[in-house]
Design an enzyme around this catalytic site. Structure first.
Site, PDB file in Angstrom:
ATOM      1  N   HIS A  98       4.689 -31.693   8.965  1.00 41.33           N
ATOM      2  CA  HIS A  98       4.421 -30.333   8.478  1.00 41.33           C
ATOM      3  C   HIS A  98       3.426 -30.352   7.321  1.00 41.33           C
ATOM      4  O   HIS A  98       2.557 -29.488   7.233  1.00 41.33           O
ATOM      5  CB  HIS A  98       5.715 -29.658   8.047  1.00 41.33           C
ATOM      6  CG  HIS A  98       6.694 -29.472   9.163  1.00 41.33           C
ATOM      7  ND1 HIS A  98       6.337 -28.936  10.383  1.00 41.33           N
ATOM      8  CD2 HIS A  98       8.015 -29.768   9.245  1.00 41.33           C
ATOM      9  CE1 HIS A  98       7.402 -28.900  11.163  1.00 41.33           C
ATOM     10  NE2 HIS A  98       8.428 -29.406  10.505  1.00 41.33           N
ATOM     11  N   ASP A 120       0.867  -1.173   0.000  1.00 42.75           N
ATOM     12  CA  ASP A 120       0.000   0.000   0.000  1.00 42.75           C
ATOM     13  C   ASP A 120       0.911   1.232   0.000  1.00 42.75           C
ATOM     14  O   ASP A 120       2.124   1.127  -0.232  1.00 42.75           O
ATOM     15  CB  ASP A 120      -1.007  -0.048   1.164  1.00 42.75           C
ATOM     16  CG  ASP A 120      -0.363   0.108   2.529  1.00 42.75           C
ATOM     17  OD1 ASP A 120       0.881   0.246   2.604  1.00 42.75           O
ATOM     18  OD2 ASP A 120      -1.094   0.086   3.532  1.00 42.75           O
ATOM     19  N   THR A 165       2.760  -2.064   8.898  1.00 41.52           N
ATOM     20  CA  THR A 165       3.229  -3.052   9.883  1.00 41.52           C
ATOM     21  C   THR A 165       3.526  -4.411   9.275  1.00 41.52           C
ATOM     22  O   THR A 165       4.164  -5.247   9.934  1.00 41.52           O
ATOM     23  CB  THR A 165       2.131  -3.284  10.934  1.00 41.52           C
ATOM     24  OG1 THR A 165       0.946  -3.712  10.240  1.00 41.52           O
ATOM     25  CG2 THR A 165       1.836  -2.017  11.728  1.00 41.52           C
ATOM     26  N   CYS A 215       3.315  -3.268   4.049  1.00 40.17           N
ATOM     27  CA  CYS A 215       2.400  -2.209   4.479  1.00 40.17           C
ATOM     28  C   CYS A 215       3.038  -1.538   5.697  1.00 40.17           C
ATOM     29  O   CYS A 215       4.238  -1.732   5.926  1.00 40.17           O
ATOM     30  CB  CYS A 215       0.976  -2.731   4.733  1.00 40.17           C
ATOM     31  SG  CYS A 215       0.735  -3.709   6.218  1.00 40.17           S
ATOM     32  N   HIS A 265       8.859 -24.791   8.268  1.00 40.73           N
ATOM     33  CA  HIS A 265       7.729 -25.534   8.853  1.00 40.73           C
ATOM     34  C   HIS A 265       6.394 -25.220   8.191  1.00 40.73           C
ATOM     35  O   HIS A 265       5.540 -26.097   8.094  1.00 40.73           O
ATOM     36  CB  HIS A 265       7.608 -25.222  10.349  1.00 40.73           C
ATOM     37  CG  HIS A 265       8.712 -25.815  11.165  1.00 40.73           C
ATOM     38  ND1 HIS A 265       8.699 -25.823  12.537  1.00 40.73           N
ATOM     39  CD2 HIS A 265       9.876 -26.429  10.804  1.00 40.73           C
ATOM     40  CE1 HIS A 265       9.805 -26.406  12.999  1.00 40.73           C
ATOM     41  NE2 HIS A 265      10.535 -26.771  11.953  1.00 40.73           N
TER      42      HIS A 265
HETATM   43  C1  RB5 Z   1      -1.916   2.431   6.398  1.00 37.93           C
HETATM   44  O1  RB5 Z   1      -1.817   3.679   6.996  1.00 37.93           O
HETATM   45  C2  RB5 Z   1      -1.656   1.320   7.433  1.00 37.93           C
HETATM   46  O2  RB5 Z   1      -2.753   1.175   8.259  1.00 37.93           O
HETATM   47  C3  RB5 Z   1      -1.327   0.040   6.723  1.00 37.93           C
HETATM   48  O3  RB5 Z   1      -0.205   0.224   5.939  1.00 37.93           O
HETATM   49  C4  RB5 Z   1      -0.992  -1.176   7.574  1.00 37.93           C
HETATM   50  O4  RB5 Z   1      -0.069  -0.871   8.563  1.00 37.93           O
HETATM   51  C5  RB5 Z   1      -2.098  -1.965   8.059  1.00 37.93           C
HETATM   52  O5  RB5 Z   1      -1.918  -3.060   8.630  1.00 37.93           O
END
Ligand code: RB5
Length: 147
Positions: free
Chosen positions: A139, A8, A72, A70, A103
């Site tokens: 596995h 994203d 996180t 993204c 695994h």
């Molecule tokens: C976008 O701002 C953020 O929420 C997205 O990149 C991500 O971290 C969501 O899990």
């Protein structure tokens, strides 16, 4: 290998170096072919759309595996795991990556722009691509239960 890459807008977040283009260049420098599934700029977008594009490329056989980015690595990994046959692992350490491949036979690595330095992403990606699935009945049976 042919690797589908998607992110994203967090994959283009300042400051430079921008993660998504840097990760694509890194993969190409290792000799891989990249399918760029977007996004391609800083405009705010929805991460499930780009997870879907990467999953489609893997599930229809155009790509061998994928890398998702993204903020996180969590949301885009969750979205990818809605697809049967996709095993996306959001990882922050080399041990997580090693076990996700050995695994869980993960076919997507998800990383977080706001969590990991770029060099650490490179390290995780390199390990993800070089670690084989351990195989074996135990596995394989568990993976089979996930469909
Ligand atoms: C976008 O701002 C953020 O929420 C997205 O990149 C991500 O971290 C969501 O899990």
């Amino acid at each position: 290998m042919i690797i589908a890459v998607g992110s994203d807008h967090a994959g283009y977040e300042a400051p430079e170096p921008l993660y998504k283009p840097s990760i694509i260049s890194y993969l190409e420098s290792l000799g891989h072919v990249v399918i760029d599934c977007g996004t391609s700029g800083t405009e705010s977008v929805d991460y499930p759309d780009f997870a879907d594009a990467v999953c489609e490329a893997i599930l229809n056989g155009r790509a061998d595996c994928g890398v998702l980015i993204c903020g996180t690595g969590i949301g885009i990994g969750m979205a990818a795991n809605r697809h049967r046959g996709i095993r996306a692992a959001t990882c922050t350490t080399t041990e997580m990556v090693r076990l996700a491949r050995a695994h869980n036979d993960a076919n997507i690595l998800a990383v977080g722009r706001r969590i990991l330095p770029l060099n650490q992403c490179f390290e995780l990606i390199s390990l993800f691509l070089s670690t084989p699935f351990e195989g074996g009945e135990r596995h394989s049976r568990r993976i089979g239960k996930m469909g």
